[in-house]
Design a protein around this motif. Structure first.
Motif, PDB file in Angstrom:
ATOM      1  N   PRO A 143       0.826  -1.223   0.000  1.00 16.19           N
ATOM      2  CA  PRO A 143       0.000   0.000   0.000  1.00 16.19           C
ATOM      3  C   PRO A 143       0.854   1.264   0.000  1.00 16.19           C
ATOM      4  O   PRO A 143       1.954   1.288   0.555  1.00 16.19           O
ATOM      5  CB  PRO A 143      -0.798  -0.126   1.304  1.00 16.19           C
ATOM      6  CG  PRO A 143      -0.846  -1.597   1.581  1.00 16.19           C
ATOM      7  CD  PRO A 143       0.462  -2.145   1.088  1.00 16.19           C
ATOM      8  N   ASP A 233      -2.645  -8.458   3.289  1.00 18.63           N
ATOM      9  CA  ASP A 233      -3.859  -8.043   4.001  1.00 18.63           C
ATOM     10  C   ASP A 233      -4.614  -6.974   3.221  1.00 18.63           C
ATOM     11  O   ASP A 233      -5.858  -7.020   3.126  1.00 18.63           O
ATOM     12  CB  ASP A 233      -3.488  -7.490   5.384  1.00 18.63           C
ATOM     13  CG  ASP A 233      -3.006  -8.571   6.345  1.00 18.63           C
ATOM     14  OD1 ASP A 233      -3.225  -9.771   6.039  1.00 18.63           O
ATOM     15  OD2 ASP A 233      -2.418  -8.220   7.377  1.00 18.63           O
ATOM     16  N   ALA A 234      -3.889  -6.013   2.665  1.00 20.79           N
ATOM     17  CA  ALA A 234      -4.529  -4.942   1.910  1.00 20.79           C
ATOM     18  C   ALA A 234      -5.215  -5.487   0.663  1.00 20.79           C
ATOM     19  O   ALA A 234      -6.331  -5.058   0.308  1.00 20.79           O
ATOM     20  CB  ALA A 234      -3.492  -3.888   1.529  1.00 20.79           C
ATOM     21  N   LYS A 235      -4.583  -6.438   0.013  1.00 18.78           N
ATOM     22  CA  LYS A 235      -5.167  -7.033  -1.186  1.00 18.78           C
ATOM     23  C   LYS A 235      -6.425  -7.791  -0.839  1.00 18.78           C
ATOM     24  O   LYS A 235      -7.433  -7.721  -1.561  1.00 18.78           O
ATOM     25  CB  LYS A 235      -4.155  -7.969  -1.856  1.00 18.78           C
ATOM     26  CG  LYS A 235      -4.636  -8.579  -3.150  1.00 18.78           C
ATOM     27  CD  LYS A 235      -3.563  -9.433  -3.787  1.00 18.78           C
ATOM     28  CE  LYS A 235      -4.039 -10.039  -5.100  1.00 18.78           C
ATOM     29  NZ  LYS A 235      -2.989 -10.893  -5.722  1.00 18.78           N
ATOM     30  N   ARG A 236      -6.404  -8.513   0.287  1.00 16.93           N
ATOM     31  CA  ARG A 236      -7.577  -9.270   0.711  1.00 16.93           C
ATOM     32  C   ARG A 236      -8.712  -8.327   1.101  1.00 16.93           C
ATOM     33  O   ARG A 236      -9.878  -8.562   0.752  1.00 16.93           O
ATOM     34  CB  ARG A 236      -7.208 -10.161   1.894  1.00 16.93           C
ATOM     35  CG  ARG A 236      -8.341 -11.065   2.373  1.00 16.93           C
ATOM     36  CD  ARG A 236      -7.887 -12.053   3.419  1.00 16.93           C
ATOM     37  NE  ARG A 236      -7.312 -11.376   4.586  1.00 16.93           N
ATOM     38  CZ  ARG A 236      -6.016 -11.356   4.871  1.00 16.93           C
ATOM     39  NH1 ARG A 236      -5.149 -11.978   4.081  1.00 16.93           N
ATOM     40  NH2 ARG A 236      -5.554 -10.732   5.948  1.00 16.93           N
ATOM     41  N   ASP A 237      -8.386  -7.227   1.799  1.00 17.86           N
ATOM     42  CA  ASP A 237      -9.417  -6.294   2.248  1.00 17.86           C
ATOM     43  C   ASP A 237     -10.082  -5.572   1.081  1.00 17.86           C
ATOM     44  O   ASP A 237     -11.259  -5.179   1.171  1.00 17.86           O
ATOM     45  CB  ASP A 237      -8.813  -5.256   3.198  1.00 17.86           C
ATOM     46  CG  ASP A 237      -8.371  -5.873   4.519  1.00 17.86           C
ATOM     47  OD1 ASP A 237      -8.817  -7.003   4.820  1.00 17.86           O
ATOM     48  OD2 ASP A 237      -7.576  -5.239   5.234  1.00 17.86           O
ATOM     49  N   HIS A 238      -9.327  -5.378  -0.008  1.00 18.30           N
ATOM     50  CA  HIS A 238      -9.862  -4.651  -1.158  1.00 18.30           C
ATOM     51  C   HIS A 238     -10.198  -5.592  -2.325  1.00 18.30           C
ATOM     52  O   HIS A 238     -10.500  -5.139  -3.428  1.00 18.30           O
ATOM     53  CB  HIS A 238      -8.877  -3.586  -1.644  1.00 18.30           C
ATOM     54  CG  HIS A 238      -8.645  -2.508  -0.623  1.00 18.30           C
ATOM     55  ND1 HIS A 238      -7.686  -2.587   0.357  1.00 18.30           N
ATOM     56  CD2 HIS A 238      -9.277  -1.305  -0.441  1.00 18.30           C
ATOM     57  CE1 HIS A 238      -7.706  -1.493   1.112  1.00 18.30           C
ATOM     58  NE2 HIS A 238      -8.675  -0.704   0.644  1.00 18.30           N
ATOM     59  N   GLY A 239     -10.081  -6.891  -2.052  1.00 22.02           N
ATOM     60  CA  GLY A 239     -10.340  -7.855  -3.128  1.00 22.02           C
ATOM     61  C   GLY A 239     -11.795  -8.162  -3.290  1.00 22.02           C
ATOM     62  O   GLY A 239     -12.231  -8.704  -4.290  1.00 22.02           O
TER      63      GLY A 239
END
Length: 239
Positions: A143, A233-239
């Motif tokens: 991020p 984590d950021a990819k999972r939260d915005h996936g």
């Protein structure tokens, strides 16, 4: 009436080698010669002037003060770094290599790392290095806010390690003295009262094991793994 000098007493006029024109490049070259031989404390305007066979005042037409001199030294050293292209697949390896490269370049110039502490790089080579590191991290999906702070923290890690290594290079006794010192610290830890320092006593051997390179790689792995975890984590939260 002045008498002529007898031929047998005559001396050929001494011819001094022509001075090289004074320039910022000549000043930096002299500063690096002193730095690489004796360390940062030896790099003074007076010492550089002596090296160039001139007066200290003449240097200030090209370098404003010692602070600017340090900034120029750091920027020129940054130009010695080998920079990698960003890669989404290999970003962790390339980010690690960037930090290793920064540490290598600084250590190659004794304790130059000290000049980098509390200094924000703004020279062209330093900016190019910062741009390369940010590109590596962003390519890995880190991020943007993490990239911005990590670029500072990762560089600080390399600088601090390089400064410590540079001090070791300047200390009398070299590597053997350092090994003996660490061994003595380990022995001291083992002799501490266990009721007050149970963990230090129990881990005394582990606390004093591993050379500087091993510890550097351990810390680097911790930092990059942490960034990778946050990127996931950021990819999972915005996936």
């Amino acid at each position: 009436m002045t008498l002529p000098v007898p031929p047998w007493e005559q001396r050929a006029p001494k011819r001094r080698p022509a001075k090289l024109p004074l320039s910022r490049e000549a000043i930096l070259a002299a500063a690096f010669r002193i730095l690489d031989a004796e360390g940062l404390d030896a790099v003074t305007m007076r010492r550089i002037a002596d090296e160039l066979d001139t007066g200290p005042a003449s240097l200030y037409a090209h370098v404003a003060n010692k602070d600017e001199l340090y900034a120029l030294l750091l920027d020129q050293a940054a130009g010695e770094m080998r920079l990698s292209e960003p890669s989404a697949e290999h970003w962790q390896d390339r980010a690690k290599e960037f930090i290793r490269e920064l540490e290598r370049v600084l250590v190659s110039h004794k304790d130059l790392g000290r000049a980098a502490l509390a200094r924000i790089p703004t020279g062209p080579n330093s900016l190019a290095a910062s741009e390369a590191l940010l590109a590596l991290l962003r390519a890995g999906g880190v991020p943007d806010q993490d990239c911005a702070w990590a670029a500072d923290i990762l560089s600080l890690y390399a600088v601090a390690h390089a400064y410590e290594n540079g001090l070791h290079l300047l200390q009398a006794g070299g590597e053997e003295a350092g090994i003996a010192y660490v061994a003595a610290i380990g022995q001291y830890f083992r002799q501490l009262p266990t009721d007050r320092f149970p963990n230090i006593v129990e881990l005394a051997g582990l606390l004093t094991t591993g050379d500087g390179d091993v510890r550097f790689e351990f810390g680097l792995d911790l930092l990059i793994r942490g960034l990778a975890s946050r990127a996931a984590d950021a990819k999972r939260d915005h996936g």
